[in-house]
Design a protein around this motif. Sequence first.
Motif, PDB file in Angstrom:
ATOM      1  N   GLY A   1       5.486  13.819   0.942  1.00 58.87           N
ATOM      2  CA  GLY A   1       4.779  12.541   0.904  1.00 58.87           C
ATOM      3  C   GLY A   1       5.689  11.396   0.518  1.00 58.87           C
ATOM      4  N   ILE A   2       6.506  11.590  -0.518  1.00 60.46           N
ATOM      5  CA  ILE A   2       7.407  10.521  -0.965  1.00 60.46           C
ATOM      6  C   ILE A   2       8.435  10.185   0.109  1.00 60.46           C
ATOM      7  N   THR A   3       8.944  11.211   0.798  1.00 62.91           N
ATOM      8  CA  THR A   3       9.929  10.969   1.860  1.00 62.91           C
ATOM      9  C   THR A   3       9.319  10.187   3.014  1.00 62.91           C
ATOM     10  N   LEU A   4       8.109  10.567   3.433  1.00 63.54           N
ATOM     11  CA  LEU A   4       7.454   9.846   4.526  1.00 63.54           C
ATOM     12  C   LEU A   4       7.157   8.399   4.136  1.00 63.54           C
ATOM     13  N   VAL A   5       6.698   8.196   2.921  1.00 61.21           N
ATOM     14  CA  VAL A   5       6.419   6.834   2.455  1.00 61.21           C
ATOM     15  C   VAL A   5       7.704   6.008   2.429  1.00 61.21           C
ATOM     16  N   GLY A   6       8.797   6.615   1.953  1.00 59.07           N
ATOM     17  CA  GLY A   6      10.064   5.897   1.916  1.00 59.07           C
ATOM     18  C   GLY A   6      10.569   5.516   3.294  1.00 59.07           C
ATOM     19  N   ILE A   7      10.412   6.433   4.257  1.00 58.43           N
ATOM     20  CA  ILE A   7      10.863   6.144   5.621  1.00 58.43           C
ATOM     21  C   ILE A   7      10.055   4.996   6.225  1.00 58.43           C
ATOM     22  N   LEU A   8       8.726   5.063   6.057  1.00 62.48           N
ATOM     23  CA  LEU A   8       7.870   4.010   6.613  1.00 62.48           C
ATOM     24  C   LEU A   8       8.134   2.673   5.936  1.00 62.48           C
ATOM     25  N   SER A   9       8.313   2.676   4.638  1.00 62.22           N
ATOM     26  CA  SER A   9       8.586   1.423   3.926  1.00 62.22           C
ATOM     27  C   SER A   9       9.906   0.819   4.375  1.00 62.22           C
ATOM     28  N   GLY A  10      10.926   1.657   4.528  1.00 57.97           N
ATOM     29  CA  GLY A  10      12.220   1.162   4.977  1.00 57.97           C
ATOM     30  C   GLY A  10      12.175   0.597   6.377  1.00 57.97           C
ATOM     31  N   ALA A  11      11.439   1.296   7.257  1.00 60.42           N
ATOM     32  CA  ALA A  11      11.350   0.823   8.644  1.00 60.42           C
ATOM     33  C   ALA A  11      10.630  -0.518   8.715  1.00 60.42           C
ATOM     34  N   LEU A  12       9.518  -0.639   7.997  1.00 59.40           N
ATOM     35  CA  LEU A  12       8.762  -1.888   8.042  1.00 59.40           C
ATOM     36  C   LEU A  12       9.525  -3.039   7.397  1.00 59.40           C
ATOM     37  N   SER A  13      10.161  -2.757   6.265  1.00 57.98           N
ATOM     38  CA  SER A  13      10.850  -3.840   5.562  1.00 57.98           C
ATOM     39  C   SER A  13      12.041  -4.344   6.352  1.00 57.98           C
ATOM     40  N   GLY A  14      12.796  -3.417   6.957  1.00 53.62           N
ATOM     41  CA  GLY A  14      13.982  -3.855   7.696  1.00 53.62           C
ATOM     42  C   GLY A  14      13.658  -4.444   9.047  1.00 53.62           C
ATOM     43  N   ALA A  15      12.742  -3.800   9.788  1.00 57.57           N
ATOM     44  CA  ALA A  15      12.478  -4.209  11.171  1.00 57.57           C
ATOM     45  C   ALA A  15      11.569  -5.420  11.271  1.00 57.57           C
ATOM     46  N   THR A  16      10.659  -5.590  10.347  1.00 58.83           N
ATOM     47  CA  THR A  16       9.681  -6.662  10.467  1.00 58.83           C
ATOM     48  C   THR A  16       9.914  -7.782   9.467  1.00 58.83           C
ATOM     49  N   LEU A  17       9.810  -7.455   8.172  1.00 62.62           N
ATOM     50  CA  LEU A  17       9.961  -8.500   7.170  1.00 62.62           C
ATOM     51  C   LEU A  17      11.365  -9.097   7.170  1.00 62.62           C
ATOM     52  N   GLY A  18      12.373  -8.243   7.380  1.00 64.22           N
ATOM     53  CA  GLY A  18      13.744  -8.740   7.414  1.00 64.22           C
ATOM     54  C   GLY A  18      13.959  -9.713   8.554  1.00 64.22           C
ATOM     55  N   SER A  19      13.469  -9.355   9.741  1.00 65.76           N
ATOM     56  CA  SER A  19      13.644 -10.249  10.897  1.00 65.76           C
ATOM     57  C   SER A  19      12.838 -11.534  10.736  1.00 65.76           C
ATOM     58  N   ARG A  20      11.643 -11.424  10.153  1.00 65.23           N
ATOM     59  CA  ARG A  20      10.841 -12.635   9.969  1.00 65.23           C
ATOM     60  C   ARG A  20      11.501 -13.582   8.971  1.00 65.23           C
ATOM     61  N   LEU A  21      12.058 -13.032   7.884  1.00 65.06           N
ATOM     62  CA  LEU A  21      12.737 -13.882   6.924  1.00 65.06           C
ATOM     63  C   LEU A  21      13.987 -14.514   7.529  1.00 65.06           C
ATOM     64  N   THR A  22      14.657 -13.759   8.382  1.00 61.65           N
ATOM     65  CA  THR A  22      15.838 -14.300   9.068  1.00 61.65           C
ATOM     66  C   THR A  22      15.457 -15.481   9.957  1.00 61.65           C
ATOM     67  N   GLN A  23      14.400 -15.311  10.741  1.00 61.51           N
ATOM     68  CA  GLN A  23      13.949 -16.402  11.610  1.00 61.51           C
ATOM     69  C   GLN A  23      13.551 -17.628  10.796  1.00 61.51           C
TER      70      GLN A  23
ATOM     71  N   GLY B   1       0.819  -1.209   0.000  1.00 63.67           N
ATOM     72  CA  GLY B   1       0.000   0.000   0.000  1.00 63.67           C
ATOM     73  C   GLY B   1       0.852   1.257   0.000  1.00 63.67           C
ATOM     74  N   LEU B   2       1.943   1.245   0.779  1.00 56.82           N
ATOM     75  CA  LEU B   2       2.846   2.404   0.801  1.00 56.82           C
ATOM     76  C   LEU B   2       3.521   2.593  -0.558  1.00 56.82           C
ATOM     77  N   ILE B   3       3.902   1.472  -1.184  1.00 58.85           N
ATOM     78  CA  ILE B   3       4.533   1.574  -2.511  1.00 58.85           C
ATOM     79  C   ILE B   3       3.537   2.138  -3.521  1.00 58.85           C
ATOM     80  N   CYS B   4       2.293   1.683  -3.458  1.00 56.32           N
ATOM     81  CA  CYS B   4       1.266   2.211  -4.372  1.00 56.32           C
ATOM     82  C   CYS B   4       1.028   3.695  -4.119  1.00 56.32           C
ATOM     83  N   LEU B   5       1.042   4.095  -2.845  1.00 50.09           N
ATOM     84  CA  LEU B   5       0.892   5.510  -2.511  1.00 50.09           C
ATOM     85  C   LEU B   5       2.055   6.316  -3.090  1.00 50.09           C
ATOM     86  N   ASN B   6       3.255   5.765  -3.015  1.00 50.65           N
ATOM     87  CA  ASN B   6       4.420   6.424  -3.619  1.00 50.65           C
ATOM     88  C   ASN B   6       4.227   6.564  -5.132  1.00 50.65           C
TER      89      ASN B   6
END
Length: 423
Positions: free
Chosen positions: A63-85, A10-15
């Motif tokens: 808007g683009i900066t906020l979307v990029g920050i949120l996407s980076g935070a979610l991808s690194g903190a959540t999806l990255g850790s889940r894939l690692t586990q 959704g964030l990528i589509c918003l971007n």
Amino acid sequence: MIVELLTILGLICLNGVLALSEMAIVSARPARLKPMEAKSRGAAAALRLAEHPGRFLSTVQIGITLVGILSGALSGATLGSRLTQLLVARGVDPEWAGNIGVGGVVVAITYVSLIVGELVPKQLALRNPEGLAIAVAPAMTVLSKVAAPVVWVLDRSGKVLLWLLGQRGDSASRVTEEEVHTILAEAHEGGVLEDEEREMMKGVMRLSDRSAKALMTPRRDVEMLDLAMTGPEAVAAMRRIGRPRVPVENRETGEVLGIVTLSDAFNAVSRREALDIRALMQEVPVVSDRADALDVLEILRTAPHSMALVYDEYGHFEGIITSGDVLEAITGAVAANDDDEPAMVTREDGSLLVAGWMPADEFCDRLDLPRDMAGDYDTVAGLVLHQMRRLPGLGEGFTAHGHRFEVLDLDGLRIDKVLVTAV
């Protein structure tokens, strides 16, 4: 995990929507939006946003900066850790699993962001900028009002930096003549304009750059009546000339005094009256040979006979201008004083046989040559004189801008025919 994936998508589509809005409003042509301004709120909003590009671009960038920050935070903190586990549970070394998990998520998110969030939306915006600008402008207007304080700070900061870089004036979006020619070429290739329509539009643009001297029929090609002619002599001369309006010259002083119309002469002859040139002669406007073509056109519109006499700064008669001369300038030089002599002929070997009287600007446009080749001259003959700096002899020539120019025919001291060959 599914919720997190949907959130990032959704964030990528918003971007993508923000990137599309930016490209659409920046690329939209005001000339196409203005006719729809009264009927479409979106068109009016798009025009208002385009009038203040600094504020609009700041809004989009926020808007683009906020979307990029949120996407980076979610991808690194959540999806990255889940894939690692997930990788660790499959027996992968924890250190390798951490690198692969975070790195893989970042690469995947970056790829999707580039395609869905940047490239595809911008390509869509370029294909239909006006339509998409009308669609997104209302939402972007609301967003700009919500982010107004931050936008103001960013806009002012950007202007201060531009001022420090020496850009201290507002940029004006000016349409150049080259851009207009490009638009005409695109319209012609797209089938919007026919060949004749395109040439006429180019002729109108050339007309504004011409002077009265470039439009006129020169004195040596003007057939005139002598003020001292008798009635029978004048009738015979008018039959030979065959023009609806014939200038009258005082041969003793060389001054052109006015014109005699064929209809007035016919009326006098039909009443069996003696043809008196002085009695039938009518005055016509006089213009300077340096007058702009558009000024001359306005004079011809109000002149009763659509004709004007051209004089130079020393008071010498130079030629005449009629409405037909203006029409020829717009539609292109088709024939010279002789209806059988074309301005340009393409020969079997691809070379061009060009009449010396052909307008230089029209000739340069047809061959895609720089107009300054002719200097201050108005004809192809003048172009040759400007390039050679002297009156050439028969067979002499020069090479310039990928073309060979050769003088094929001289009429006294006038260059009558020029052979142009691509080198």
